[in-house]
Design a protein around this motif. Sequence first.
Motif, PDB file in Angstrom:
ATOM      1  N   SER A 143       0.700  -1.275  -0.103  1.00  9.90           N
ATOM      2  CA  SER A 143       0.099  -0.030   0.005  1.00  9.90           C
ATOM      3  C   SER A 143       0.779   1.494   0.083  1.00  9.90           C
ATOM      4  N   ASN A 144       0.329   2.345  -0.634  1.00 10.56           N
ATOM      5  CA  ASN A 144       0.793   3.905  -0.506  1.00 10.56           C
ATOM      6  C   ASN A 144       2.371   3.514  -1.105  1.00 10.56           C
ATOM      7  N   ALA A 145       3.394   3.877  -0.267  1.00 11.56           N
ATOM      8  CA  ALA A 145       4.682   3.998  -0.760  1.00 11.56           C
ATOM      9  C   ALA A 145       5.464   2.658  -0.362  1.00 11.56           C
ATOM     10  N   GLY A 146       4.831   1.572  -0.289  1.00 10.35           N
ATOM     11  CA  GLY A 146       5.510   0.404   0.207  1.00 10.35           C
ATOM     12  C   GLY A 146       6.435  -0.244  -0.690  1.00 10.35           C
ATOM     13  N   THR A 147       7.705  -0.871  -0.332  1.00  6.47           N
ATOM     14  CA  THR A 147       8.526  -1.512  -1.413  1.00  6.47           C
ATOM     15  C   THR A 147       9.314  -2.731  -0.536  1.00  6.47           C
ATOM     16  N   PRO A 148       9.652  -3.593  -1.353  1.00  6.48           N
ATOM     17  CA  PRO A 148      10.089  -4.868  -1.046  1.00  6.48           C
ATOM     18  C   PRO A 148      11.520  -4.549  -0.077  1.00  6.48           C
ATOM     19  N   LEU A 149      12.151  -3.324  -0.295  1.00  3.81           N
ATOM     20  CA  LEU A 149      13.554  -2.893   0.230  1.00  3.81           C
ATOM     21  C   LEU A 149      12.977  -3.073   1.792  1.00  3.81           C
ATOM     22  N   THR A 150      12.133  -2.889   2.498  1.00  2.00           N
ATOM     23  CA  THR A 150      11.947  -2.771   3.793  1.00  2.00           C
ATOM     24  C   THR A 150      11.885  -3.999   4.440  1.00  2.00           C
ATOM     25  N   ASP A 151      11.505  -5.104   3.340  1.00  2.00           N
ATOM     26  CA  ASP A 151      11.434  -6.445   4.106  1.00  2.00           C
ATOM     27  C   ASP A 151      12.745  -7.172   3.835  1.00  2.00           C
ATOM     28  N   GLY A 152      13.964  -6.614   3.214  1.00  2.00           N
ATOM     29  CA  GLY A 152      15.168  -7.390   2.855  1.00  2.00           C
ATOM     30  C   GLY A 152      14.995  -8.389   1.644  1.00  2.00           C
ATOM     31  N   LEU A 153      14.266  -7.711   0.991  1.00  2.00           N
ATOM     32  CA  LEU A 153      14.105  -8.378  -0.342  1.00  2.00           C
ATOM     33  C   LEU A 153      14.530  -7.967  -1.470  1.00  2.00           C
ATOM     34  N   VAL A 154      14.625  -8.701  -2.786  1.00  2.00           N
ATOM     35  CA  VAL A 154      15.300  -7.924  -3.964  1.00  2.00           C
ATOM     36  C   VAL A 154      14.036  -7.571  -4.866  1.00  2.00           C
ATOM     37  N   PRO A 155      13.613  -6.164  -5.210  1.00  2.00           N
ATOM     38  CA  PRO A 155      12.809  -5.928  -5.952  1.00  2.00           C
ATOM     39  C   PRO A 155      13.264  -6.177  -7.438  1.00  2.00           C
ATOM     40  N   LEU A 156      12.224  -6.737  -8.295  1.00  2.00           N
ATOM     41  CA  LEU A 156      12.712  -6.923  -9.729  1.00  2.00           C
ATOM     42  C   LEU A 156      11.723  -6.226 -10.670  1.00  2.00           C
ATOM     43  N   LEU A 157      10.552  -6.302 -10.069  1.00  2.00           N
ATOM     44  CA  LEU A 157       9.440  -5.647 -11.218  1.00  2.00           C
ATOM     45  C   LEU A 157       8.432  -5.021 -10.293  1.00  2.00           C
ATOM     46  N   THR A 158       7.863  -3.970 -10.757  1.00  2.00           N
ATOM     47  CA  THR A 158       6.650  -3.262 -10.202  1.00  2.00           C
ATOM     48  C   THR A 158       5.605  -2.828 -11.059  1.00  2.00           C
ATOM     49  N   PHE A 159       4.410  -2.848 -10.821  1.00  2.00           N
ATOM     50  CA  PHE A 159       3.272  -2.106 -11.472  1.00  2.00           C
ATOM     51  C   PHE A 159       2.993  -1.103 -10.609  1.00  2.00           C
ATOM     52  N   ASP A 160       2.508   0.175 -10.825  1.00  2.00           N
ATOM     53  CA  ASP A 160       1.937   1.293 -10.114  1.00  2.00           C
ATOM     54  C   ASP A 160       0.668   1.248  -9.985  1.00  2.00           C
ATOM     55  N   VAL A 161      -0.153   1.194  -9.046  1.00  2.00           N
ATOM     56  CA  VAL A 161      -1.561   0.924  -9.075  1.00  2.00           C
ATOM     57  C   VAL A 161      -2.231   2.087  -8.311  1.00  2.00           C
ATOM     58  N   TRP A 162      -1.435   3.206  -8.087  1.00  2.00           N
ATOM     59  CA  TRP A 162      -1.996   4.438  -7.697  1.00  2.00           C
ATOM     60  C   TRP A 162      -2.759   4.998  -9.068  1.00  2.00           C
ATOM     61  N   GLU A 163      -3.900   5.434  -8.814  1.00  2.00           N
ATOM     62  CA  GLU A 163      -4.813   6.035 -10.051  1.00  2.00           C
ATOM     63  C   GLU A 163      -4.164   7.070 -10.888  1.00  2.00           C
ATOM     64  N   HIS A 164      -3.079   7.997 -10.420  1.00  2.00           N
ATOM     65  CA  HIS A 164      -2.718   8.971 -11.326  1.00  2.00           C
ATOM     66  C   HIS A 164      -1.521   8.209 -12.365  1.00  2.00           C
ATOM     67  N   ALA A 165      -1.266   6.624 -12.139  1.00  2.00           N
ATOM     68  CA  ALA A 165      -0.272   6.101 -13.085  1.00  2.00           C
ATOM     69  C   ALA A 165      -1.233   5.716 -14.206  1.00  2.00           C
TER      70      ALA A 165
END
Length: 198
Positions: A143-165
Amino acid sequence: MKTPKYLLPKLPYAIDALAPVISQETINYHYGKHEQTYIDNLNKMIEGTEYADMELEDIIRSSEGPLFNNASQAWNHIFYFFSFSPEAPKEPEGRLREAIDSQFGSFDNFKKEFVDAGVKLFGSGWVWLASDVDGKLMILQKSNAGTPLTDGLVPLLTFDVWEHAYYLDYQNRRAEALDKLWDIVDWDVVSERYDTTD
């Protein structure tokens, strides 16, 4: 005048190159203005603080509240827009493809699960493909500004689901907007991120 620490990076493609999946108008607004605001806010917030000399990923991992929100959104948007290419390969290959087929049954099933996670995320946020240090893949709703970085994971791909996207191009059709993004995902970039877990 002092140069801000963080600047809006130039996209690796022309601003109209992702159309019709993402229109030039959306790029101008979403990346050119919206992302610029996150970066401007981030620079103001870290000036003269303990965060001023930190790398952006470290700021995200060690901050909270408005600083975390602006730092993470700045990082998330760059990560998102730099995952695309107008000449993108349509499917992953190599180690990443093997992991997707093994853990999700097939590439098509992975895409379905990923879009479903984005559609079902309540409110605004991001859907992520991430891996742990052993290469295990997972789909995350943040949700909001969340990222896998805070879980100690390696981000690979993301889709933005904020309406402005997607609202300028797809109005309230979130599922269609997310589904169209597969046409521009640069799987070479995503695979390179995954290979860092090896």
